[in-house]
Design a protein around this motif. Structure first.
Motif, PDB file in Angstrom:
ATOM      1  N   ALA A 175       0.823  -1.204   0.000  1.00  0.00           N
ATOM      2  CA  ALA A 175       0.000   0.000   0.000  1.00  0.00           C
ATOM      3  C   ALA A 175       0.862   1.261   0.000  1.00  0.00           C
ATOM      4  O   ALA A 175       0.547   2.248  -0.687  1.00  0.00           O
ATOM      5  N   GLU A 176       1.954   1.244   0.755  1.00  0.00           N
ATOM      6  CA  GLU A 176       2.837   2.407   0.814  1.00  0.00           C
ATOM      7  C   GLU A 176       3.441   2.707  -0.559  1.00  0.00           C
ATOM      8  O   GLU A 176       3.483   3.863  -0.991  1.00  0.00           O
ATOM      9  N   LEU A 177       3.903   1.666  -1.248  1.00  0.00           N
ATOM     10  CA  LEU A 177       4.522   1.884  -2.552  1.00  0.00           C
ATOM     11  C   LEU A 177       3.490   2.234  -3.614  1.00  0.00           C
ATOM     12  O   LEU A 177       3.796   2.950  -4.574  1.00  0.00           O
ATOM     13  N   THR A 178       2.268   1.727  -3.452  1.00  0.00           N
ATOM     14  CA  THR A 178       1.196   2.131  -4.367  1.00  0.00           C
ATOM     15  C   THR A 178       0.960   3.633  -4.261  1.00  0.00           C
ATOM     16  O   THR A 178       0.786   4.324  -5.278  1.00  0.00           O
ATOM     17  N   ALA A 179       0.956   4.161  -3.044  1.00  0.00           N
ATOM     18  CA  ALA A 179       0.762   5.597  -2.857  1.00  0.00           C
ATOM     19  C   ALA A 179       1.904   6.394  -3.477  1.00  0.00           C
ATOM     20  O   ALA A 179       1.684   7.452  -4.091  1.00  0.00           O
ATOM     21  N   ILE A 180       3.137   5.887  -3.342  1.00  0.00           N
ATOM     22  CA  ILE A 180       4.276   6.572  -3.940  1.00  0.00           C
ATOM     23  C   ILE A 180       4.175   6.558  -5.464  1.00  0.00           C
ATOM     24  O   ILE A 180       4.404   7.574  -6.135  1.00  0.00           O
ATOM     25  N   ALA A 181       3.831   5.390  -6.029  1.00  0.00           N
ATOM     26  CA  ALA A 181       3.677   5.294  -7.487  1.00  0.00           C
ATOM     27  C   ALA A 181       2.576   6.223  -7.979  1.00  0.00           C
ATOM     28  O   ALA A 181       2.718   6.897  -9.013  1.00  0.00           O
ATOM     29  N   ARG A 182       1.472   6.251  -7.254  1.00  0.00           N
ATOM     30  CA  ARG A 182       0.374   7.166  -7.607  1.00  0.00           C
ATOM     31  C   ARG A 182       0.861   8.607  -7.630  1.00  0.00           C
ATOM     32  O   ARG A 182       0.590   9.353  -8.589  1.00  0.00           O
ATOM     33  N   ASP A 183       1.580   9.016  -6.595  1.00  0.00           N
ATOM     34  CA  ASP A 183       2.039  10.401  -6.521  1.00  0.00           C
ATOM     35  C   ASP A 183       3.015  10.733  -7.640  1.00  0.00           C
ATOM     36  O   ASP A 183       2.976  11.835  -8.207  1.00  0.00           O
ATOM     37  N   ARG A 184       3.908   9.805  -7.965  1.00  0.00           N
ATOM     38  CA  ARG A 184       4.861  10.034  -9.064  1.00  0.00           C
ATOM     39  C   ARG A 184       4.122  10.259 -10.388  1.00  0.00           C
ATOM     40  O   ARG A 184       4.409  11.196 -11.138  1.00  0.00           O
ATOM     41  N   ILE A 185       3.184   9.366 -10.663  1.00  0.00           N
ATOM     42  CA  ILE A 185       2.467   9.447 -11.942  1.00  0.00           C
ATOM     43  C   ILE A 185       1.623  10.711 -12.005  1.00  0.00           C
ATOM     44  O   ILE A 185       1.621  11.432 -13.016  1.00  0.00           O
ATOM     45  N   ASN A 186       0.909  11.012 -10.944  1.00  0.00           N
ATOM     46  CA  ASN A 186       0.039  12.184 -10.959  1.00  0.00           C
ATOM     47  C   ASN A 186       0.840  13.477 -11.048  1.00  0.00           C
ATOM     48  O   ASN A 186       0.412  14.433 -11.702  1.00  0.00           O
ATOM     49  N   ALA A 187       2.003  13.515 -10.406  1.00  0.00           N
ATOM     50  CA  ALA A 187       2.861  14.698 -10.510  1.00  0.00           C
ATOM     51  C   ALA A 187       3.329  14.899 -11.946  1.00  0.00           C
ATOM     52  O   ALA A 187       3.361  16.030 -12.456  1.00  0.00           O
ATOM     53  N   ARG A 188       3.697  13.804 -12.600  1.00  0.00           N
ATOM     54  CA  ARG A 188       4.116  13.913 -13.999  1.00  0.00           C
ATOM     55  C   ARG A 188       2.980  14.408 -14.886  1.00  0.00           C
ATOM     56  O   ARG A 188       3.172  15.277 -15.744  1.00  0.00           O
TER      57      ARG A 188
END
Length: 465
Positions: free
Chosen positions: A242-255
């Motif tokens: 779950a923690e890494l899913t949140a990080i991946a989400r934030d990376r993609i959305n920031a891009r």
């Protein structure tokens, strides 16, 4: 530079408490093993060797169904039938593939956030012959649990100290952490992998021992530090997933925001790594894009919308819409609460409204299915209006049958179209009809029982009660 990537995916993953391979668990709809494999392929490696073991058939099938063409030709699976440690897994991979030259990068299959640039640069550290081995390192905000890197005066790795062996001083001062990935000169790796022993409490062959072996043979090692520590984070539990899913989400959305997409609340939108969104599109909360979904420009997505492998054009609005393997052209409006099943194609300017389900059907330009209807196995022309509560009865209990509806036809509310049936252009069906026969162009189709009026019925009924 021909680089080989060996991806370790044989582990049991016991802390996941799962009946499935750890690397098959998904982040934003994509299995972890595919995140790592994609990064390796994007880094330009020549070969990807995936070492499988626990749930081997599941992982192999997952890779076989995900990759095709040139990508598939660069990927091979090698099974570690006895799981005797990380060095043993690498030895199995080398023996099965004959790899004995060029840079070899050893990655973990549960490292989904590693990026292609990181892998590419990491491999380059051993490409010029100046170093026989390199360790991928990072400095996470909380280093607890990671092995710490101690360097000697020359900048080489003196030793890797595991968390349980760290003194309080070492834990406080040695902040460079081992991410668990290694790069090797392929020829030296092949020559010395057999020197690793299992003389330890666990009786396993550990890959980090290669650093000491190569150093003793007179070969230098080094570290490659991740600029973004998140590249080195792994998954060992559901909480970390779950923690890494949140990080991946934030990376993609920031891009995506940097590319011109608006998010009402970036923390409440889950966009998969293979999805694309055009500029000036607005993403509302609780929106999910899964798989190879593409969305054009100037769209409104959500709230509460989920698209899987769906293509959406420009200027569309999808409110509370679930779409799977559907195609939505330009200027289409959907929802709230509609369901587009595989094979649905909405042409320019179409409208699909509230509580509507469409399956394997084409809805023509400017046609409307506003509410409370089911359209299946149907070819619909342009400018059609489907009244509320209408259904194409496409299934006879054994086979599916097709319905065609011509241009500019008006289907009255609560019409049952019993397939196979053809309704022409400029036709009308009366409300409440069951259409079992073809309707010619420009015709009116009525199918009703004659209405009867019984005067005074209510008063007589009350008298009987």
């Amino acid at each position: 530079m021909d680089v080989t990537a060996i991806i370790m995916a044989a582990g049991e993953g016991t802390r996941m408490k799962s009946n499935h391979a750890k690397v098959s668990h998904k982040i934003l709809g994509k299995p972890m093993i595919c995140w790592v494999t994609d990064a390796a392929l994007a880094a330009g490696v020549s070969r990807v060797v995936v070492v499988i073991g626990s749930h081997a058939d599941e992982v192999r099938a997952l890779l076989d169904t995900t990759y095709t063409g040139d990508d598939a030709s660069r990927i091979e699976c090698v099974e570690q039938t006895e799981r005797l440690g990380t060095a043993h897994a690498v030895r199995v991979a080398l023996e099965a593939t004959g790899i004995d030259e060029g840079p070899v990068v050893v990655l973990n299959g549960d490292l989904p956030l590693i990026q292609a640039d990181t892998i590419r640069t990491f491999a380059a550290t051993v490409a010029d012959g100046s170093h026989a081995a390199a360790v991928l390192t990072m400095t996470p905000p909380d280093p607890f649990g990671y092995g710490r890197i101690e360097l000697d005066e020359s900048g080489s790795i003196a030793r890797i100290i595991e968390q349980k062996d760290c003194t309080p001083e070492q834990a406080a001062t040695l902040l460079e952490c081992n991410a668990g990935c290694y790069a090797f000169d392929g020829a030296l790796l092949a020559a010395h992998i057999g020197d690793v022993t299992n003389d330890n409490a666990q009786g396993e062959y550990y890959l980090p021992d290669m650093l000491e072996i190569l150093k003793a043979a007179g070969h230098a090692n080094t570290i490659y530090h991740c600029e973004d520590y998140r590249d080195g984070l792994g998954v060992n539990s559901r909480a970390q997933l779950a923690e890494l899913t949140a990080i991946a989400r934030d990376r993609i959305n920031a891009r995506l925001m940097a590319e011109g997409v608006t998010f009402i609340d970036p923390a409440q939108a889950w966009i998969g790594p293979d999805a694309t969104i055009g500029r000036d599109t607005v993403v509302w909360p609780q929106t999910h894009l899964i798989g190879h979904s593409t969305v054009g420009e100037d769209c409104q997505l959500g709230p509460n919308t989920r698209l899987t492998d769906t293509r959406v054009g420009d200027g569309c609005s999808l409110d509370e819409t679930v779409a799977i393997e559907a195609v939505v052209d330009n200027g289409v409006t959907c929802g709230p609460r509609c369901y587009l099943r595989p094979g649905t194609h909405l042409l320019d300017g179409a409208h699909v409204g509230t509580h509507v389900e469409i399956k394997k059907s084409t809805i023509g330009e400017g046609s409307k299915v506003p509410h409370l209807s089911y359209i299946g196995d149907t070819q619909m022309g342009a400018g059609v209006n489907i009244g509320a509560g209408s259904i194409t009865c496409n299934y006879d209990g054994k086979n599916k049958h097709a319905t065609t509806i011509g241009d500019r036809t008006f289907i009255g509310s609560d019409t049952m179209m019993v397939a196979p049936v053809n309704i022409g252009s400029d036709a009308i069906t009366g409300a409440g009809g069951t259409i079992t026969k073809d309707v010619p162009d420009g015709a009116l189709a009525l199918e009703r029982c004659e209405q009867r009026i019984i005067e005074g019925y209510t008063e007589r009924r009350r008298a009987r009660l």
